[in-house]
Design an enzyme around this catalytic site. Structure first.
Site, mmCIF file in Angstrom:
data_model
loop_
_atom_site.group_PDB
_atom_site.id
_atom_site.type_symbol
_atom_site.label_atom_id
_atom_site.label_comp_id
_atom_site.label_asym_id
_atom_site.label_seq_id
_atom_site.Cartn_x
_atom_site.Cartn_y
_atom_site.Cartn_z
ATOM 1 N N LYS A 120 6.518 -1.970 1.842
ATOM 2 C CA LYS A 120 5.340 -1.372 2.492
ATOM 3 C C LYS A 120 4.175 -2.364 2.399
ATOM 4 C CE LYS A 120 3.167 3.164 3.097
ATOM 5 N NZ LYS A 120 3.263 3.245 4.559
ATOM 6 N N TYR A 145 0.827 -1.199 0.000
ATOM 7 C CA TYR A 145 0.000 0.000 0.000
ATOM 8 C C TYR A 145 0.859 1.246 0.000
ATOM 9 C CZ TYR A 145 0.932 0.934 4.955
ATOM 10 O OH TYR A 145 1.541 1.249 6.138
ATOM 11 N N GLU A 150 12.258 2.096 14.058
ATOM 12 C CA GLU A 150 11.361 3.181 13.628
ATOM 13 C C GLU A 150 10.082 3.081 14.453
ATOM 14 O OE1 GLU A 150 9.983 2.576 9.561
ATOM 15 O OE2 GLU A 150 9.828 0.411 9.892
ATOM 16 N N LEU A 159 11.087 1.243 6.943
ATOM 17 C CA LEU A 159 10.510 1.740 5.698
ATOM 18 C C LEU A 159 11.218 3.050 5.345
ATOM 19 C CD1 LEU A 159 8.150 1.211 3.668
ATOM 20 C CD2 LEU A 159 6.975 3.049 4.870
HETATM 21 N N1 PLP Z 1 7.668 3.671 8.921
HETATM 22 C C1 PLP Z 1 6.534 2.964 8.879
HETATM 23 C C2 PLP Z 1 6.519 1.610 9.515
HETATM 24 C C3 PLP Z 1 5.396 3.474 8.255
HETATM 25 O O1 PLP Z 1 4.266 2.749 8.214
HETATM 26 C C4 PLP Z 1 5.447 4.767 7.703
HETATM 27 C C5 PLP Z 1 4.274 5.350 7.046
HETATM 28 O O2 PLP Z 1 3.231 4.785 6.990
HETATM 29 C C6 PLP Z 1 6.639 5.478 7.774
HETATM 30 C C7 PLP Z 1 7.740 4.905 8.380
HETATM 31 C C8 PLP Z 1 6.755 6.857 7.185
HETATM 32 O O3 PLP Z 1 6.706 6.798 5.783
HETATM 33 P P1 PLP Z 1 6.171 8.020 4.930
HETATM 34 O O4 PLP Z 1 7.000 9.199 5.325
HETATM 35 O O5 PLP Z 1 6.407 7.606 3.523
HETATM 36 O O6 PLP Z 1 4.733 8.204 5.267
#
Ligand code: PLP
Length: 284
Positions: free
Chosen positions: A147, A33, A180, A205
């Protein structure tokens, strides 16, 4: 106005929008997603989101249901049909529907679902006052760079944060290093003023917001260091913050109840937050 979703080729009111009960997303979490911000009716950092989507699909060997140009048209049409000016667009691709068997089906067509909703930006008080995080063991799989829609560990982590009256849970690996948040990337600022975040290995991610912050740091001449940091280092840091599409950039002022710095949002976090808002507002 009823909300409209794009589901397997059609724009439908949510009440009529449905996927097959044997969709592999439903049965195996076999899908990926993206969540993209909408500011002023426009997508923020669409190109990076679509690049990451294609990477996630490639890693899982799920064929892309649409090319980038066609997908961009669908995303914008769903935003338009839902009258979204400020909010998000959500898109999910699964391997498709097939009789339940773990191995890839021979002939399944990927399912694409796109929804969009208005949302207010996070409460400005969160930015002004900062937020609290707790730390929890990282119990996720070893490909957090994908993701994936398999988010149960993230769901449990976020719920633990809610129950502790915290905004987020920072996940900690076996070395005592923070990977994270459950839906955000984690950052600290050291005593020397270096901005530190974990390198985009398979444990995190690679956030699109993270990359936008990299651009800002480069432009403003701050020092960026991509390396892991421990819970102890984070608690002793001068500043801490988190980033994501839906949280933007939020200063972290407590970790497990321990104040970070003076327990107030740090100046660098606030500067980066303002610069990120300017970036999002100038999107597309
Ligand atoms: N880490 C995780 C596990 C996430 O699910 C997300 C966003 O959903 C992020 C980091 C941050 O990613 P982004 O800046 O692309 O929203």
């Amino acid at each position: 106005m009823s909300r409209i979703a794009y589901v397997a080729g059609q724009y439908l009111p949510h009440r009529q929008a449905a996927v097959h009960i044997e969709d592999r997303g439903f049965q195996f979490a076999d899908g990926v997603y993206e969540v993209i911000s909408v500011v002023g009716g426009r997508l923020v950092d669409a190109e990076r989101h679509l690049q990451r989507l294609n990477r996630s699909l490639g890693e899982l060997r799920i064929p892309a249901p649409l090319g980038d140009a066609a997908l961009g048209i669908v995303l914008r049409e769903v935003i338009r049909r839902n009258g979204v000016d400020t909010g998000i667009v959500y898109l999910q691709v699964t391997r498709g529907a097939a009789p339940r068997e773990h191995a890839f089906p021979k002939a399944a067509k990927p399912t694409l679902v796109v929804t969009s909703r208005r949302s207010r930006p996070p409460d400005p008080r969160l930015g002004d006052d900062g937020i609290a995080v707790i730390t929890i063991p990282d119990i996720r799989w070893q490909r957090c760079d994908i993701k994936s829609i398999a988010l149960i560990a993230n769901v449990l982590g976020k719920q633990a944060a809610r129950e502790a009256s915290a905004y987020e849970a920072w996940q900690v690996d076996r070395n005592g290093e923070i990977t994270e948040g459950t839906s955000t990337n984690a950052w600290i600022v050291t005593e020397e003023g270096a901005v530190v975040t974990r390198a985009a290995d398979t444990a995190i991610l690679n956030g699109v917001t993270r990359l936008a912050i990299f651009d800002i740091i480069g432009r403003e001449g701050y020092r960026l260091v991509e390396r892991p940091f421990t819970v102890a280092e984070a608690k002793a840091a001068r500043e801490a913050f988190l980033t994501s599409t839906t949280a933007d950039l939020l200063p972290v002022v407590h970790i497990d109840g321990v104040p970070v710095g003076e327990g107030r949002p740090g100046p660098l976090a606030l500067k980066l937050r303002a610069a990120y808002f300017a970036h999002a507002a100038s999107a597309a």
